[in-house]
Design a protein around this motif. Structure first.
Motif, PDB file in Angstrom:
ATOM      1  N   LEU A  80      36.090 -16.100 -42.846  1.00 14.98           N
ATOM      2  CA  LEU A  80      35.973 -16.712 -41.295  1.00 14.98           C
ATOM      3  C   LEU A  80      36.059 -15.174 -40.384  1.00 14.98           C
ATOM      4  O   LEU A  80      35.398 -15.491 -39.460  1.00 14.98           O
ATOM      5  N   ALA A  81      35.710 -13.999 -40.472  1.00 16.09           N
ATOM      6  CA  ALA A  81      35.014 -13.011 -40.081  1.00 16.09           C
ATOM      7  C   ALA A  81      33.658 -13.349 -39.112  1.00 16.09           C
ATOM      8  O   ALA A  81      33.736 -12.806 -38.046  1.00 16.09           O
ATOM      9  N   GLU A  82      32.988 -13.632 -40.037  1.00 18.35           N
ATOM     10  CA  GLU A  82      31.378 -13.642 -39.519  1.00 18.35           C
ATOM     11  C   GLU A  82      31.139 -15.018 -38.749  1.00 18.35           C
ATOM     12  O   GLU A  82      30.542 -15.100 -37.683  1.00 18.35           O
ATOM     13  N   GLN A  83      32.598 -16.060 -38.842  1.00 15.19           N
ATOM     14  CA  GLN A  83      32.077 -16.950 -37.553  1.00 15.19           C
ATOM     15  C   GLN A  83      32.989 -16.936 -36.561  1.00 15.19           C
ATOM     16  O   GLN A  83      33.082 -18.036 -35.625  1.00 15.19           O
ATOM     17  N   ILE A  87      34.215  -9.670 -30.848  1.00 14.70           N
ATOM     18  CA  ILE A  87      35.463  -8.894 -30.418  1.00 14.70           C
ATOM     19  C   ILE A  87      36.389  -9.213 -31.102  1.00 14.70           C
ATOM     20  O   ILE A  87      37.282 -10.517 -30.795  1.00 14.70           O
ATOM     21  N   GLY A  88      37.698  -8.612 -31.066  1.00 16.07           N
ATOM     22  CA  GLY A  88      39.001  -8.798 -31.018  1.00 16.07           C
ATOM     23  C   GLY A  88      39.845  -9.238 -32.389  1.00 16.07           C
ATOM     24  O   GLY A  88      39.757  -8.905 -33.240  1.00 16.07           O
ATOM     25  N   GLN A  89      41.470  -9.640 -32.203  1.00 17.25           N
ATOM     26  CA  GLN A  89      42.027  -9.609 -33.344  1.00 17.25           C
ATOM     27  C   GLN A  89      42.194 -11.111 -33.849  1.00 17.25           C
ATOM     28  O   GLN A  89      42.386 -11.757 -33.002  1.00 17.25           O
ATOM     29  N   PHE A  90      41.991 -11.719 -34.721  1.00 13.97           N
ATOM     30  CA  PHE A  90      42.414 -12.349 -35.350  1.00 13.97           C
ATOM     31  C   PHE A  90      43.611 -13.310 -36.432  1.00 13.97           C
ATOM     32  O   PHE A  90      43.469 -12.821 -37.171  1.00 13.97           O
ATOM     33  N   ASP A  91      44.701 -14.082 -36.462  1.00 14.55           N
ATOM     34  CA  ASP A  91      45.686 -14.665 -36.714  1.00 14.55           C
ATOM     35  C   ASP A  91      45.745 -15.546 -37.348  1.00 14.55           C
ATOM     36  O   ASP A  91      45.129 -16.813 -35.831  1.00 14.55           O
ATOM     37  N   PHE A 110      43.088 -10.513 -39.444  1.00 18.29           N
ATOM     38  CA  PHE A 110      41.822  -9.309 -39.061  1.00 18.29           C
ATOM     39  C   PHE A 110      41.042  -9.295 -37.391  1.00 18.29           C
ATOM     40  O   PHE A 110      41.539  -9.673 -36.671  1.00 18.29           O
ATOM     41  N   ARG A 111      40.445  -7.882 -37.721  1.00 22.94           N
ATOM     42  CA  ARG A 111      40.100  -7.183 -36.483  1.00 22.94           C
ATOM     43  C   ARG A 111      38.105  -7.320 -36.328  1.00 22.94           C
ATOM     44  O   ARG A 111      37.930  -6.789 -37.785  1.00 22.94           O
ATOM     45  N   LYS A 112      37.892  -7.734 -35.681  1.00 25.24           N
ATOM     46  CA  LYS A 112      36.543  -7.302 -35.374  1.00 25.24           C
ATOM     47  C   LYS A 112      36.211  -6.527 -33.915  1.00 25.24           C
ATOM     48  O   LYS A 112      36.851  -6.428 -32.821  1.00 25.24           O
ATOM     49  N   GLU A 113      34.990  -5.602 -34.404  1.00 24.43           N
ATOM     50  CA  GLU A 113      34.844  -4.889 -33.305  1.00 24.43           C
ATOM     51  C   GLU A 113      33.134  -4.919 -33.116  1.00 24.43           C
ATOM     52  O   GLU A 113      32.582  -4.098 -34.136  1.00 24.43           O
ATOM     53  N   GLY A 114      33.062  -5.120 -32.416  1.00 19.40           N
ATOM     54  CA  GLY A 114      31.582  -5.319 -31.965  1.00 19.40           C
ATOM     55  C   GLY A 114      30.427  -6.080 -33.679  1.00 19.40           C
ATOM     56  O   GLY A 114      29.893  -5.432 -34.092  1.00 19.40           O
ATOM     57  N   ASP A 115      31.150  -6.861 -33.582  1.00 20.75           N
ATOM     58  CA  ASP A 115      30.405  -7.314 -34.867  1.00 20.75           C
ATOM     59  C   ASP A 115      31.073  -7.332 -36.404  1.00 20.75           C
ATOM     60  O   ASP A 115      30.694  -7.494 -37.285  1.00 20.75           O
ATOM     61  N   ALA A 116      31.250  -6.119 -36.388  1.00 16.08           N
ATOM     62  CA  ALA A 116      32.235  -5.238 -37.879  1.00 16.08           C
ATOM     63  C   ALA A 116      33.793  -5.704 -37.724  1.00 16.08           C
ATOM     64  O   ALA A 116      34.737  -5.742 -37.220  1.00 16.08           O
TER      65      ALA A 116
END
Length: 138
Positions: A80-83, A87-91, A110-116
């Motif tokens: 899901l993070a790859e898709q 940036i952001g937090q996703f619930d 999950f949280r992403k920062e700069g595609d990580a």
């Protein structure tokens, strides 16, 4: 395949109706899912269901089907993070076990920062169905 400690084949399907109709071909199972845990986590996004975002079914790991698989839901966070955006937090709320009459809801965050992917968590509620004590003294 994705892993959160245990490897899962993550298999997307078109919609909830396809997910509901799945029936396993036991004769071909071990040929197709031959890795260490013989497991497939089949899922779909559920934009037309009010109480959840994702529906899933888990087959394998010595079970015919599991009503709620936290380790597979955690592995799904990686996909899901790859898709998602960079940036952001996703619930998200995932439902599992409905098709077998044992509904389970798992909350994904999950949280992403700069595609990580920088944070991933799962949660939910549980019901105690058994309790015991292990006495190791003779």
């Amino acid at each position: 395949m994705f892993s959160a400690g245990v490897t899962f084949h993550l298999i997307p399907v078109r919609n909830g109706e396809v997910l509901r109709r799945i029936s396993l071909n036991r004769a071909a199972w071990n040929e197709v899912f031959h890795h260490d845990h013989h497991s497939a986590y089949v899922f779909t996004m559920t934009p037309n269901e009010a109480d959840n975002d994702i529906a899933a079914r888990m087959f394998g790991m010595g079970l015919s089907e599991d009503p709620g698989t936290g380790s597979a839901a955690a592995a799904l966070i990686g996909l899901l993070a790859e898709q998602e955006g960079p940036i952001g937090q996703f619930d998200r709320v995932l439902r599992q076990g409905v098709e077998m009459g044992r509904p389970c809801r798992i909350h994904l965050q999950f949280r992403k920062e700069g595609d990580a992917l920088t944070h991933g968590a799962i949660g939910g509620e549980a019901v105690v169905v058994a309790e015991g004590v292990l006495d190791l003294e003779d």
